[in-house]
Scaffold this motif. Structure first.
Motif, mmCIF file in Angstrom:
data_model
loop_
_atom_site.group_PDB
_atom_site.id
_atom_site.type_symbol
_atom_site.label_atom_id
_atom_site.label_comp_id
_atom_site.label_asym_id
_atom_site.label_seq_id
_atom_site.Cartn_x
_atom_site.Cartn_y
_atom_site.Cartn_z
ATOM 1 N N LEU A 25 -18.912 -9.030 4.875
ATOM 2 C CA LEU A 25 -19.157 -7.781 5.578
ATOM 3 C C LEU A 25 -18.576 -7.800 6.983
ATOM 4 O O LEU A 25 -18.212 -6.752 7.535
ATOM 5 N N ALA A 26 -18.483 -8.985 7.578
ATOM 6 C CA ALA A 26 -17.944 -9.088 8.934
ATOM 7 C C ALA A 26 -16.502 -8.617 9.017
ATOM 8 O O ALA A 26 -16.009 -8.282 10.108
ATOM 9 N N ASP A 27 -15.789 -8.566 7.865
ATOM 10 C CA ASP A 27 -14.402 -8.114 7.866
ATOM 11 C C ASP A 27 -14.286 -6.603 7.746
ATOM 12 O O ASP A 27 -13.182 -6.068 7.590
ATOM 13 N N GLY A 28 -15.405 -5.881 7.823
ATOM 14 C CA GLY A 28 -15.369 -4.434 7.827
ATOM 15 C C GLY A 28 -15.211 -3.838 6.440
ATOM 16 O O GLY A 28 -15.364 -4.518 5.428
ATOM 17 N N PHE A 29 -14.896 -2.541 6.411
ATOM 18 C CA PHE A 29 -14.788 -1.811 5.154
ATOM 19 C C PHE A 29 -13.323 -1.478 4.866
ATOM 20 O O PHE A 29 -12.460 -1.596 5.718
ATOM 21 N N PHE A 30 -13.081 -1.039 3.640
ATOM 22 C CA PHE A 30 -11.723 -0.736 3.197
ATOM 23 C C PHE A 30 -11.725 0.626 2.529
ATOM 24 O O PHE A 30 -12.419 0.839 1.532
ATOM 25 N N GLY A 31 -10.967 1.563 3.110
ATOM 26 C CA GLY A 31 -10.867 2.901 2.548
ATOM 27 C C GLY A 31 -9.456 3.215 2.088
ATOM 28 O O GLY A 31 -8.540 2.394 2.203
ATOM 29 N N LEU A 32 -9.254 4.425 1.583
ATOM 30 C CA LEU A 32 -7.933 4.827 1.102
ATOM 31 C C LEU A 32 -6.919 4.839 2.248
ATOM 32 O O LEU A 32 -5.751 4.490 2.052
ATOM 33 N N ASP A 33 -7.359 5.223 3.444
ATOM 34 C CA ASP A 33 -6.474 5.150 4.611
ATOM 35 C C ASP A 33 -5.964 3.729 4.810
ATOM 36 O O ASP A 33 -4.787 3.507 5.138
ATOM 37 N N ASP A 34 -6.861 2.753 4.646
ATOM 38 C CA ASP A 34 -6.484 1.352 4.860
ATOM 39 C C ASP A 34 -5.433 0.901 3.855
ATOM 40 O O ASP A 34 -4.551 0.097 4.167
ATOM 41 N N TYR A 35 -5.525 1.431 2.631
ATOM 42 C CA TYR A 35 -4.504 1.104 1.627
ATOM 43 C C TYR A 35 -3.140 1.594 2.113
ATOM 44 O O TYR A 35 -2.143 0.856 2.081
ATOM 45 N N VAL A 36 -3.091 2.835 2.579
ATOM 46 C CA VAL A 36 -1.833 3.399 3.069
ATOM 47 C C VAL A 36 -1.304 2.578 4.258
ATOM 48 O O VAL A 36 -0.115 2.238 4.316
ATOM 49 N N LEU A 37 -2.176 2.246 5.190
ATOM 50 C CA LEU A 37 -1.760 1.500 6.380
ATOM 51 C C LEU A 37 -1.303 0.091 6.022
ATOM 52 O O LEU A 37 -0.401 -0.459 6.676
ATOM 53 N N HIS A 38 -1.904 -0.515 4.999
ATOM 54 C CA HIS A 38 -1.418 -1.819 4.529
ATOM 55 C C HIS A 38 0.015 -1.711 4.023
ATOM 56 O O HIS A 38 0.861 -2.560 4.335
ATOM 57 N N LEU A 39 0.306 -0.669 3.239
ATOM 58 C CA LEU A 39 1.659 -0.520 2.699
ATOM 59 C C LEU A 39 2.672 -0.304 3.826
ATOM 60 O O LEU A 39 3.783 -0.847 3.781
ATOM 61 N N GLU A 40 2.300 0.473 4.834
ATOM 62 C CA GLU A 40 3.197 0.665 5.974
ATOM 63 C C GLU A 40 3.451 -0.664 6.678
ATOM 64 O O GLU A 40 4.588 -0.972 7.063
ATOM 65 N N ARG A 41 2.397 -1.440 6.860
ATOM 66 C CA ARG A 41 2.548 -2.743 7.515
ATOM 67 C C ARG A 41 3.470 -3.655 6.722
ATOM 68 O O ARG A 41 4.333 -4.335 7.294
ATOM 69 N N PHE A 42 3.318 -3.662 5.406
ATOM 70 C CA PHE A 42 4.157 -4.515 4.569
ATOM 71 C C PHE A 42 5.619 -4.058 4.617
ATOM 72 O O PHE A 42 6.544 -4.896 4.660
ATOM 73 N N LEU A 43 5.842 -2.764 4.596
ATOM 74 C CA LEU A 43 7.211 -2.257 4.680
ATOM 75 C C LEU A 43 7.865 -2.670 5.992
ATOM 76 O O LEU A 43 9.032 -3.087 6.017
ATOM 77 N N ARG A 44 7.132 -2.559 7.091
ATOM 78 C CA ARG A 44 7.702 -2.966 8.387
ATOM 79 C C ARG A 44 7.979 -4.461 8.415
ATOM 80 O O ARG A 44 8.978 -4.902 8.996
ATOM 81 N N ALA A 45 7.116 -5.252 7.779
ATOM 82 C CA ALA A 45 7.327 -6.699 7.754
ATOM 83 C C ALA A 45 8.576 -7.067 6.966
ATOM 84 O O ALA A 45 9.293 -8.022 7.313
ATOM 85 N N LEU A 46 8.863 -6.315 5.919
ATOM 86 C CA LEU A 46 10.028 -6.614 5.073
ATOM 87 C C LEU A 46 11.310 -5.979 5.591
ATOM 88 O O LEU A 46 12.406 -6.409 5.216
ATOM 89 N N GLY A 47 11.195 -4.962 6.426
ATOM 90 C CA GLY A 47 12.358 -4.209 6.870
ATOM 91 C C GLY A 47 12.568 -3.028 5.946
ATOM 92 O O GLY A 47 13.151 -3.188 4.866
ATOM 93 N N PRO A 48 12.080 -1.852 6.290
ATOM 94 C CA PRO A 48 12.107 -0.707 5.361
ATOM 95 C C PRO A 48 13.485 -0.371 4.839
ATOM 96 O O PRO A 48 13.644 -0.067 3.648
ATOM 97 N N ALA A 49 14.497 -0.419 5.703
ATOM 98 C CA ALA A 49 15.825 0.043 5.309
ATOM 99 C C ALA A 49 16.430 -0.789 4.181
ATOM 100 O O ALA A 49 17.274 -0.292 3.434
#
Length: 422
Positions: free
Chosen positions: A151-175
């Motif tokens: 529980l200390a790691d907080g909650f996970f919503g649909l917004d968080d799923y979207v933000l995770h994908l954005e983070r992963f794309l930036r880590a890999l280089g979107p282009a």
């Protein structure tokens, strides 16, 4: 809170109680298989069936140790590239001692494969990964079981799923990345690309959406109807429970995996009953290959994870009840989602003509939402005879769908077509 804990606690106690029986069944089956042919085989098959029913089904392994790539067998090793409490971004890194093959592997298109967070583990896409890894540098979203997240790691919503994908794309280089979303993640994947486009950021070279409920109002299936015919409060009161003591996520509100599995089975109970009956017959008749195939399938099918209650309820409300993405009313992290802002990402949608989970036209609807993408960069594929799982695994996936996906990615890869290294 007592009611919310009770069902989960009873299920956990039942699983603990059944474990010794599963062990006993395995021993008995092993002993009886050594009996003279025709004498012990029916009894051994019965004990095997009992073991299959009572055993635990932990998170499966991908088990992909090598693939055929560029005319050689190359080794594959899993590497965790990004790790959050809710997801591991796993790379299936390929290696060859042949310098020429190694150079070709390095030039292969990079693919971010978005696995569903809808009950099963990411290993459900094992066949998808194995095919892609022959021609691509593959990264997969390996989502966490919510009962393992404190529980200390907080909650996970649909917004968080979207933000995770954005983070992963930036880590890999979107282009230089191609994004493939299978089933449920088609919605957050399209939202992630749209948000990046609206912000003036680079977006993936391609977006492939496979069997996802972009617009559930089109040809609604039983899944769509079940999610829309009851108010949201019914789902919260009847399907949400707290993780009991003994797990890292103790006290977290979740949609438990065992309830999801029961829902999956209830959609086709006769089919599953027949599968287990045929498994017993295969064991009796010595058809070990067919029995082993059953075991492989149900080891995967019966391995389920818990979803955070926030994520599940938001998905029901926004995707299946309000159709927020299709209607243009979805906001993520305080900003509107506008798929029409996407310009530089080619879009391919894939549907199975026999899909009874995502109805015909629901995924293809993404092409209309992506109004800013050139028509030449849009493509749709409807596969005759393919059901939901056949879109990403099995003979139709390997024989006709994957080749089309591979060619679409190659045709729009910015490195191979324009020589741009980003």
């Amino acid at each position: 809170m007592l009611r919310a804990c009770m069902l989960y606690e009873l299920h956990d106690l039942q699983r603990r109680w059944l474990r010794p029986f599963a062990g006993l069944a395995r021993v008995q089956a092993d002993l009886l298989r050594r009996a003279p042919a025709g004498l012990g085989r029916p009894a051994a098959a019965g004990w095997e069936l009992l073991r299959r029913i009572t055993k635990d089904h932990p998170r499966p392994a991908f088990g992909i140790e090598s693939v055929e790539a560029h005319g050689q067998t190359v080794a594959v090793r899993e590497e965790v590239v990004v790790h959050t409490p809710w997801c591991r971004l796993v790379r299936f890194a390929r290696h060859s001692d042949d310098l020429q093959v190694g150079a070709r592997l390095a030039r292969d298109p990079r693919v971010l494969l978005c696995a569903p967070l809808s009950g099963h583990f990411a290993t459900l896409l094992r066949d998808t990964v194995r095919s892609l890894a022959a021609d691509h540098d593959v990264y997969v979203t390996d989502w966490s079981d919510a009962r393992e997240v404190p529980l200390a790691d907080g909650f996970f919503g649909l917004d968080d799923y979207v933000l995770h994908l954005e983070r992963f794309l930036r880590a890999l280089g979107p282009a230089r990345t191609h994004m493939i979303a299978v089933c449920q993640p088609a919605v957050p994947a399209l939202a992630a690309v749209a948000r990046m486009a609206s912000a003036g950021q680079e977006t993936p070279a391609t977006l492939v959406l496979m069997g996802g409920p972009i617009d559930g109002r089109i040809n609604p299936t039983q899944v769509n109807r079940l999610a829309s015919e009851r108010p949201l409060v019914w789902f919260e009161q009847n399907l949400i429970h707290r993780v009991p003591a003994g797990f890292p996520g103790e006290g977290r509100r979740v949609y438990p995996g065992f309830l999801q599995l029961a829902a999956f089975v209830s959609m086709n109970p006769g089919r599953h009953f027949a599968a287990y009956r045929n498994y017993w017959l295969d064991r009796v008749r010595g058809r070990d290959e067919q029995a082993a195939a059953h075991e492989r399938f149900y080891d995967e099918y019966n391995a389920v994870l818990d979803m955070d209650a926030l994520y599940y309820l938001e998905t029901v409300r926004l995707v299946f009840q309000e159709h927020a993405l299709a209607r243009g009313t979805w906001w993520v992290a305080g900003e509107p989602v506008h798929p029409g802002d996407i310009r530089d990402t080619a879009v391919l949608t894939v549907e199975g003509a026999e899909d009874d989970i995502t109805g015909a036209g629901q995924t293809h609807a993404a092409l209309g939402l992506c109004s800013g993408v050139r028509e030449a960069d849009k493509q749709r594929l409807t596969v005759e005879g393919a059901g939901h799982y056949g879109i990403f695994s099995g003979a139709r996936w390997r024989g006709s769908i994957y080749p089309a996906v591979r060619e679409f990615v190659r045709a729009h890869d910015r490195i191979t077509t324009r020589g741009q290294l980003t």
